[in-house]
Design a protein around this motif. Structure first.
Motif, PDB file in Angstrom:
ATOM      1  N   LYS A 136     -38.197  71.860 -11.625  1.00  0.00           N
ATOM      2  CA  LYS A 136     -38.932  70.733 -12.208  1.00  0.00           C
ATOM      3  C   LYS A 136     -39.456  69.790 -11.128  1.00  0.00           C
ATOM      4  O   LYS A 136     -38.851  69.637 -10.072  1.00  0.00           O
ATOM      5  CB  LYS A 136     -38.040  69.966 -13.186  1.00  0.00           C
ATOM      6  N   GLY A 179     -36.564  65.398 -19.056  1.00  0.00           N
ATOM      7  CA  GLY A 179     -35.999  66.727 -18.826  1.00  0.00           C
ATOM      8  C   GLY A 179     -35.218  67.219 -20.037  1.00  0.00           C
ATOM      9  O   GLY A 179     -35.210  68.410 -20.353  1.00  0.00           O
ATOM     10  N   THR A 218     -44.377  71.299 -11.652  1.00  0.00           N
ATOM     11  CA  THR A 218     -43.222  72.158 -11.938  1.00  0.00           C
ATOM     12  C   THR A 218     -43.595  73.606 -11.648  1.00  0.00           C
ATOM     13  O   THR A 218     -44.718  74.029 -11.886  1.00  0.00           O
ATOM     14  CB  THR A 218     -42.822  71.989 -13.420  1.00  0.00           C
ATOM     15  N   THR A 223     -32.959  74.930 -15.811  1.00  0.00           N
ATOM     16  CA  THR A 223     -34.032  73.926 -15.694  1.00  0.00           C
ATOM     17  C   THR A 223     -33.600  72.765 -14.788  1.00  0.00           C
ATOM     18  O   THR A 223     -33.532  71.603 -15.221  1.00  0.00           O
ATOM     19  CB  THR A 223     -34.406  73.354 -17.081  1.00  0.00           C
ATOM     20  N   HIS A 248     -33.726  69.778 -11.934  1.00  0.00           N
ATOM     21  CA  HIS A 248     -34.615  68.987 -11.123  1.00  0.00           C
ATOM     22  C   HIS A 248     -34.142  69.179  -9.685  1.00  0.00           C
ATOM     23  O   HIS A 248     -33.079  69.779  -9.455  1.00  0.00           O
ATOM     24  CB  HIS A 248     -34.655  67.520 -11.576  1.00  0.00           C
ATOM     25  N   VAL A 305     -43.051  74.643 -20.116  1.00  0.00           N
ATOM     26  CA  VAL A 305     -43.439  73.599 -19.164  1.00  0.00           C
ATOM     27  C   VAL A 305     -44.909  73.210 -19.374  1.00  0.00           C
ATOM     28  O   VAL A 305     -45.285  72.044 -19.180  1.00  0.00           O
ATOM     29  CB  VAL A 305     -43.161  73.980 -17.690  1.00  0.00           C
ATOM     30  N   VAL A 327     -36.652  77.171 -13.779  1.00  0.00           N
ATOM     31  CA  VAL A 327     -37.729  76.178 -13.810  1.00  0.00           C
ATOM     32  C   VAL A 327     -37.402  75.141 -12.748  1.00  0.00           C
ATOM     33  O   VAL A 327     -36.410  74.419 -12.857  1.00  0.00           O
ATOM     34  CB  VAL A 327     -37.810  75.490 -15.192  1.00  0.00           C
TER      35      VAL A 327
END
Ligand SMILES: NC(=O)C1=CN([C@@H]2O[C@H](COP(=O)(O)OP(=O)(O)OC[C@H]3O[C@@H](n4cnc5c(N)ncnc54)[C@H](OP(=O)(O)O)[C@@H]3O)[C@@H](O)[C@H]2O)[C@@H](O)CC1
Ligand SMILES: Nc1ncnc2c1ncn2[C@@H]1O[C@H](COP(=O)(O)OP(=O)(O)O)[C@@H](O)[C@H]1O
Ligand SMILES: [Mg+2]
Length: 304
Positions: free
Chosen positions: A200, A234, A204, A162, A164, A259, A198
């Motif tokens: 983000k 997050g 997303t 996950t 960013h 999400v 994912v």
């Protein structure tokens, strides 16, 4: 405000169901100065429907993390200067196989003890994993994913990353400024390692490589808002996806539904508080109020 529909639904809850039905999950992370991150992940897992949630944290922050919520169980691991010590992994190891899912990374720092934990959790293949935050930074720094042996096979438990855009940039070498190139790089990494990623941001996106070359395409999430650009949101998502893996979903399903409900809770927080004023704490609380929108039959008309 129209609310988009969830990409899938959890089965409705039955009267004979119990804590074990909804999964036992463990969140591994936290450190002195970042105890809140793992607490947010743990509370989010409870509010996403897990039956049992524990946080494995450095001994120094145990009382702080335990103080956030009476339903969260805590396990103290050996600690050095407020972070996981080298001796932490040998004590954590025996907990792993007893979990339905593990989330690792929030607030854990990138020291020796944390690096050993991440390396060993990546090696095991029976317990579903969510890898976030400093665990991703450790993988990037140690170049673990250059080693094909970390790729997942058909019978292995799911792994969901996950990142960013900053973390994805460290993992792939592709700048956060180039959104399209980052998505391509994430799709290639997901297909090579047969994992779910994912990506983000606003919005997303979720990419999946578990079907090998026949990647499942890109899921673009329709919920969420810029009010979620605040510390800890997050960490909340990590807890949500860990919870859904622990409730038996695949990586692709847990990531997409995770999400969606995370952004739905963010929209409820923005409506109830404000975009500018909402925090990850509000997000974790509103998550509890919308969680039934992920569940069959008890699907209630969205409140906002
Ligand atoms: N209460 C607690 O205990 C909390 C603890 N936390 C813990 O802190 C640890 C470090 O995690 P972190 O994300 O805060 O720092 P970090 O990895 O340096 O990334 C930040 C940089 O990445 C970039 N970037 C990010 N998003 C981007 C985007 N959409 N689009 C583009 N760029 C983007 C951006 O870089 P810049 O543009 O500023 O160069 C930004 O400055 C981690 O373990 C986490 O769990 C936090 O969760 C907070 C609450
Ligand atoms: N503009 C936005 N629109 C929708 N979601 C956003 C927006 N900005 C941030 N988010 C969401 O908030 C979360 C931020 O994650 P992250 O940066 O890891 O926070 P932290 O590490 O502080 O917990 C992600 O789920 C991201 O998708
Ligand atoms: Mg984060």
């Amino acid at each position: 405000m129209t609310v988009s529909s969830p990409p899938l639904l959890l089965p409705s809850r039955q009267s004979a169901d119990h804590k074990g039905t909804f999964g036992r999950v463990l969140l591994v992370g936290g450190s002195r100065g970042m105890a809140g991150s793992i607490a947010l992940s743990s509370i989010a897992a409870l509010h996403a429907g897990s039956g049992l949630v524990a946080a494995a944290v450095p001994d120094r922050v145990l009382e702080t993390v335990a103080g956030y919520h009476p339903a969260i169980m805590t396990t103290a691991l050996p600690c050095l200067d407020g972070h996981f010590a080298d001796e932490a992994w040998p004590e954590l190891r025996d907990w792993v196989s007893r979990q339905d899912a593990i989330g690792v990374g929030p607030g854990m720092g990138t020291g020796e003890g944390s690096t050993t934990i991440v390396s060993e959790l990546l090696r095991q293949r029976k317990t579903p994993l969510v890898i976030d935050a400093d665990a991703l930074n450790i993988i990037a720094r140690q170049e673990f994913f250059d080693d094909e042996s970390y790729a997942r096979g058909d019978s292995d438990a799911p792994v969901v990353l996950t990142p960013h855009p900053g973390e994805l940039g460290r993992l792939t070498g592709v700048s956060a400024k180039d959104e399209h190139a980052q998505l391509d790089a994430a799709q290639q990494l997901a297909a090579r390692l047969r994992i779910t990623i994912v990506v983000k941001g606003g919005p997303t996106r979720v990419v999946d490589g578990c079907a090998g070359e026949q990647s499942a395409g890109v899921y673009v999430n329709a919920t969420g808002n810029p009010g979620m650009g605040t510390a800890g949101c997050g960490d909340v998502l990590t807890g949500v996806i860990t919870s859904l893996l622990g409730q038996g979903l695949s990586g692709w399903d847990a990531a997409r539904l995770g999400v969606w409900i995370h952004g739905r809770a963010g929209d409820a927080a923005a409506a109830g508080i404000s975009q500018a004023g909402m925090t990850a704490w509000h997000l974790a609380q509103t998550l509890a109020g919308v969680a039934d929108e992920m569940v069959e039959s008890s699907q209630t008309a969205p409140s906002v």
